[in-house]
Design a protein around this motif. Sequence first.
Motif, mmCIF file in Angstrom:
data_model
loop_
_atom_site.group_PDB
_atom_site.id
_atom_site.type_symbol
_atom_site.label_atom_id
_atom_site.label_comp_id
_atom_site.label_asym_id
_atom_site.label_seq_id
_atom_site.Cartn_x
_atom_site.Cartn_y
_atom_site.Cartn_z
ATOM 1 N N GLY A 28 0.843 -1.189 0.000
ATOM 2 C CA GLY A 28 0.000 0.000 0.000
ATOM 3 C C GLY A 28 0.874 1.232 0.000
ATOM 4 O O GLY A 28 2.093 1.151 0.128
ATOM 5 N N PRO A 29 0.282 2.412 -0.125
ATOM 6 C CA PRO A 29 1.086 3.631 -0.111
ATOM 7 C C PRO A 29 1.681 3.893 1.267
ATOM 8 O O PRO A 29 1.084 3.573 2.288
ATOM 9 N N CYS A 30 2.849 4.474 1.289
ATOM 10 C CA CYS A 30 3.521 4.824 2.543
ATOM 11 C C CYS A 30 2.688 5.871 3.270
ATOM 12 O O CYS A 30 2.158 6.796 2.667
ATOM 13 N N ARG A 31 2.580 5.724 4.582
ATOM 14 C CA ARG A 31 1.755 6.656 5.351
ATOM 15 C C ARG A 31 2.453 7.986 5.563
ATOM 16 O O ARG A 31 1.797 9.008 5.739
ATOM 17 N N LYS A 32 3.758 7.992 5.575
ATOM 18 C CA LYS A 32 4.485 9.232 5.850
ATOM 19 C C LYS A 32 4.526 10.143 4.628
ATOM 20 O O LYS A 32 4.241 11.331 4.719
ATOM 21 N N CYS A 33 4.870 9.579 3.482
ATOM 22 C CA CYS A 33 5.010 10.404 2.275
ATOM 23 C C CYS A 33 3.788 10.301 1.365
ATOM 24 O O CYS A 33 3.775 10.892 0.283
ATOM 25 N N ARG A 34 2.779 9.528 1.776
ATOM 26 C CA ARG A 34 1.532 9.336 1.019
ATOM 27 C C ARG A 34 1.768 8.744 -0.374
ATOM 28 O O ARG A 34 1.060 9.068 -1.316
ATOM 29 N N GLY A 35 2.807 7.936 -0.500
ATOM 30 C CA GLY A 35 3.069 7.251 -1.759
ATOM 31 C C GLY A 35 3.954 8.019 -2.725
ATOM 32 O O GLY A 35 4.241 7.537 -3.817
ATOM 33 N N TRP A 36 4.410 9.196 -2.377
ATOM 34 C CA TRP A 36 5.254 9.981 -3.282
ATOM 35 C C TRP A 36 6.702 9.504 -3.261
ATOM 36 O O TRP A 36 7.402 9.606 -4.250
ATOM 37 N N GLY A 37 7.188 9.045 -2.113
ATOM 38 C CA GLY A 37 8.578 8.618 -2.002
ATOM 39 C C GLY A 37 9.486 9.726 -1.524
ATOM 40 O O GLY A 37 10.659 9.512 -1.274
ATOM 41 N N PHE A 38 8.947 10.918 -1.391
ATOM 42 C CA PHE A 38 9.732 12.053 -0.904
ATOM 43 C C PHE A 38 8.799 13.047 -0.229
ATOM 44 O O PHE A 38 7.587 12.989 -0.374
ATOM 45 N N GLU A 39 9.399 13.939 0.500
ATOM 46 C CA GLU A 39 8.643 14.966 1.192
ATOM 47 C C GLU A 39 8.451 16.164 0.269
ATOM 48 O O GLU A 39 9.355 16.509 -0.493
ATOM 49 N N LEU A 40 7.291 16.766 0.306
ATOM 50 C CA LEU A 40 7.044 17.972 -0.481
ATOM 51 C C LEU A 40 7.362 19.199 0.363
ATOM 52 O O LEU A 40 6.922 19.321 1.495
ATOM 53 N N LYS A 41 8.141 20.096 -0.190
ATOM 54 C CA LYS A 41 8.506 21.340 0.485
ATOM 55 C C LYS A 41 7.987 22.504 -0.333
ATOM 56 O O LYS A 41 7.700 22.379 -1.518
ATOM 57 N N THR A 42 7.897 23.645 0.286
ATOM 58 C CA THR A 42 7.558 24.867 -0.444
ATOM 59 C C THR A 42 8.744 25.813 -0.372
ATOM 60 O O THR A 42 9.409 25.930 0.663
ATOM 61 N N ASP A 43 9.004 26.461 -1.489
ATOM 62 C CA ASP A 43 10.085 27.444 -1.476
ATOM 63 C C ASP A 43 9.546 28.785 -0.958
ATOM 64 O O ASP A 43 8.418 28.888 -0.508
ATOM 65 N N ARG A 44 10.331 29.804 -1.038
ATOM 66 C CA ARG A 44 9.927 31.098 -0.489
ATOM 67 C C ARG A 44 8.770 31.727 -1.247
ATOM 68 O O ARG A 44 8.032 32.536 -0.715
ATOM 69 N N LYS A 45 8.607 31.343 -2.493
ATOM 70 C CA LYS A 45 7.495 31.863 -3.295
ATOM 71 C C LYS A 45 6.198 31.103 -3.037
ATOM 72 O O LYS A 45 5.154 31.480 -3.554
ATOM 73 N N GLY A 46 6.285 29.998 -2.295
ATOM 74 C CA GLY A 46 5.109 29.199 -2.017
ATOM 75 C C GLY A 46 4.870 28.090 -3.021
ATOM 76 O O GLY A 46 3.848 27.417 -2.978
ATOM 77 N N GLN A 47 5.819 27.888 -3.927
ATOM 78 C CA GLN A 47 5.681 26.825 -4.923
ATOM 79 C C GLN A 47 6.201 25.517 -4.349
ATOM 80 O O GLN A 47 7.175 25.493 -3.601
ATOM 81 N N LEU A 48 5.545 24.423 -4.719
ATOM 82 C CA LEU A 48 5.967 23.111 -4.231
ATOM 83 C C LEU A 48 7.229 22.666 -4.943
ATOM 84 O O LEU A 48 7.408 22.894 -6.140
ATOM 85 N N LYS A 49 8.106 22.023 -4.174
ATOM 86 C CA LYS A 49 9.306 21.420 -4.758
ATOM 87 C C LYS A 49 9.624 20.141 -4.004
ATOM 88 O O LYS A 49 9.127 19.920 -2.906
ATOM 89 N N ARG A 50 10.431 19.337 -4.617
ATOM 90 C CA ARG A 50 10.774 18.041 -4.038
ATOM 91 C C ARG A 50 11.719 18.237 -2.858
ATOM 92 O O ARG A 50 12.669 18.997 -2.914
ATOM 93 N N GLY A 51 11.437 17.496 -1.775
ATOM 94 C CA GLY A 51 12.274 17.545 -0.586
ATOM 95 C C GLY A 51 13.135 16.296 -0.494
ATOM 96 O O GLY A 51 13.491 15.679 -1.498
ATOM 97 N N LYS A 52 13.428 15.908 0.732
ATOM 98 C CA LYS A 52 14.270 14.739 0.975
ATOM 99 C C LYS A 52 13.522 13.452 0.669
ATOM 100 O O LYS A 52 12.297 13.402 0.724
ATOM 101 N N ASN A 53 14.266 12.385 0.393
ATOM 102 C CA ASN A 53 13.670 11.065 0.211
ATOM 103 C C ASN A 53 13.088 10.583 1.530
ATOM 104 O O ASN A 53 13.605 10.885 2.602
ATOM 105 N N CYS A 54 12.015 9.826 1.444
ATOM 106 C CA CYS A 54 11.354 9.285 2.627
ATOM 107 C C CYS A 54 12.218 8.172 3.220
ATOM 108 O O CYS A 54 12.610 7.234 2.521
ATOM 109 N N ARG A 55 12.489 8.266 4.521
ATOM 110 C CA ARG A 55 13.319 7.243 5.163
ATOM 111 C C ARG A 55 12.509 6.005 5.517
ATOM 112 O O ARG A 55 13.049 4.910 5.588
ATOM 113 N N ARG A 56 11.216 6.157 5.745
ATOM 114 C CA ARG A 56 10.393 5.025 6.152
ATOM 115 C C ARG A 56 10.258 4.005 5.025
ATOM 116 O O ARG A 56 10.370 2.799 5.231
#
Length: 83
Positions: A28-56
């Motif tokens: 099933g999808p990972c509960r921490k990253c919701r199936g994305w495999g990485f964390e979603l971050k926002t930059d200073r403009k508020g746009q989404l960008k890829r974060g670190k890989n999910c450790r779980r």
Amino acid sequence: MTPIALVIASLLAVTLGYAGMCAAAPFGPCRKCRGWGFELKTDRKGQLKRGKNCRRCKATGRRIRIGRWIFNRAQRLYRDGTR
């Protein structure tokens, strides 16, 4: 039908449904990253960008379901006990 029989029948239906789902789709999808495999971050403009890989889930985005984990553990125990 009595209420107890109805409860037992519904629990049996839910259990068989979950067992079928674990057999058909063991991951099933990972509960921490919701199936994305990485964390979603926002930059200073508020746009989404890829974060670190999910450790779980180790960046796969998938986890093994609890029912499938129990089934695999029981199969391994049975296999090791009958050798």
